[in-house]
Design an enzyme around this catalytic site. Sequence first.
Site, PDB file in Angstrom:
ATOM      1  N   ARG A  23       0.814  -1.220   0.000  1.00 35.21           N
ATOM      2  CA  ARG A  23       0.000   0.000   0.000  1.00 35.21           C
ATOM      3  C   ARG A  23       0.843   1.263   0.000  1.00 35.21           C
ATOM      4  O   ARG A  23       0.382   2.332  -0.368  1.00 35.21           O
ATOM      5  CB  ARG A  23      -0.901   0.032   1.241  1.00 35.21           C
ATOM      6  CG  ARG A  23      -1.867  -1.131   1.341  1.00 35.21           C
ATOM      7  CD  ARG A  23      -2.537  -1.165   2.691  1.00 35.21           C
ATOM      8  NE  ARG A  23      -1.509  -1.374   3.725  1.00 35.21           N
ATOM      9  CZ  ARG A  23      -1.659  -1.073   5.008  1.00 35.21           C
ATOM     10  NH1 ARG A  23      -2.782  -0.538   5.430  1.00 35.21           N
ATOM     11  NH2 ARG A  23      -0.702  -1.296   5.871  1.00 35.21           N
ATOM     12  N   TYR A 132      11.312  21.966   7.375  1.00 32.35           N
ATOM     13  CA  TYR A 132      12.074  22.043   8.605  1.00 32.35           C
ATOM     14  C   TYR A 132      11.276  22.663   9.739  1.00 32.35           C
ATOM     15  O   TYR A 132      10.489  23.561   9.554  1.00 32.35           O
ATOM     16  CB  TYR A 132      13.412  22.749   8.426  1.00 32.35           C
ATOM     17  CG  TYR A 132      13.422  24.080   7.742  1.00 32.35           C
ATOM     18  CD1 TYR A 132      13.644  25.255   8.453  1.00 32.35           C
ATOM     19  CD2 TYR A 132      13.246  24.182   6.360  1.00 32.35           C
ATOM     20  CE1 TYR A 132      13.705  26.478   7.825  1.00 32.35           C
ATOM     21  CE2 TYR A 132      13.299  25.407   5.723  1.00 32.35           C
ATOM     22  CZ  TYR A 132      13.516  26.553   6.459  1.00 32.35           C
ATOM     23  OH  TYR A 132      13.566  27.769   5.828  1.00 32.35           O
ATOM     24  N   ASP A 170      22.409  35.809  -1.302  1.00 32.65           N
ATOM     25  CA  ASP A 170      23.370  34.796  -0.855  1.00 32.65           C
ATOM     26  C   ASP A 170      24.720  34.924  -1.555  1.00 32.65           C
ATOM     27  O   ASP A 170      25.737  34.502  -1.005  1.00 32.65           O
ATOM     28  CB  ASP A 170      22.810  33.387  -1.055  1.00 32.65           C
ATOM     29  CG  ASP A 170      21.753  33.016  -0.024  1.00 32.65           C
ATOM     30  OD1 ASP A 170      21.499  33.820   0.894  1.00 32.65           O
ATOM     31  OD2 ASP A 170      21.178  31.914  -0.138  1.00 32.65           O
TER      32      ASP A 170
END
Length: 182
Positions: A23, A132, A170
Amino acid sequence: MEVHQTKIEGCFIIEPKVFEDKRGYFLESYNQEKFELLTGAKPYFVQDNESFSVKGVLRGLHFQKGEHAQAKLVRVLEGEVLDVAVDIRPNSKTFGKVVSTLLSSQNKKQMFIPRGCAHGFVTLSDTAKFSYKCDNFYNAESEGGIIYNDPTFNIDWILNKEDLIISDKDKVLPVFKEAVPH
């Protein structure tokens, strides 16, 4: 659940017990009591975040400073990433150490990253959904970061530099020596 201490103090790789049959599968992704017993850590998670990224997206290395520092329990719901943590706690015996591990929907591993660590990841699959838990609320004024290619760490992000997709924000993060007091 199996818990493996990494070379960063308080940072763990967690492998849940997966029950599979025709399943599909079932797993317990988090159990406070078992987590505390096996790690000694006692986070109280207050915020869950999720991101979706295409192949090559590199997010990080990010952290929250001071009273807004966050511990995180991270995992991949779809796809695969290289997940990276860096200990930036000046008084830690593992200060400056780096841990990287593959997290994927296939291996179902998680990484617990304690407060005082920078965190980042790069998407290795065509797409990835990353989740997270955080034990502290995000605070924009407490945001910090370290450039992903800092020579101090020499992190192997697996992908070629020209294949990385990095935000403008960044791309201009400082190096470790400027970002973190030594």
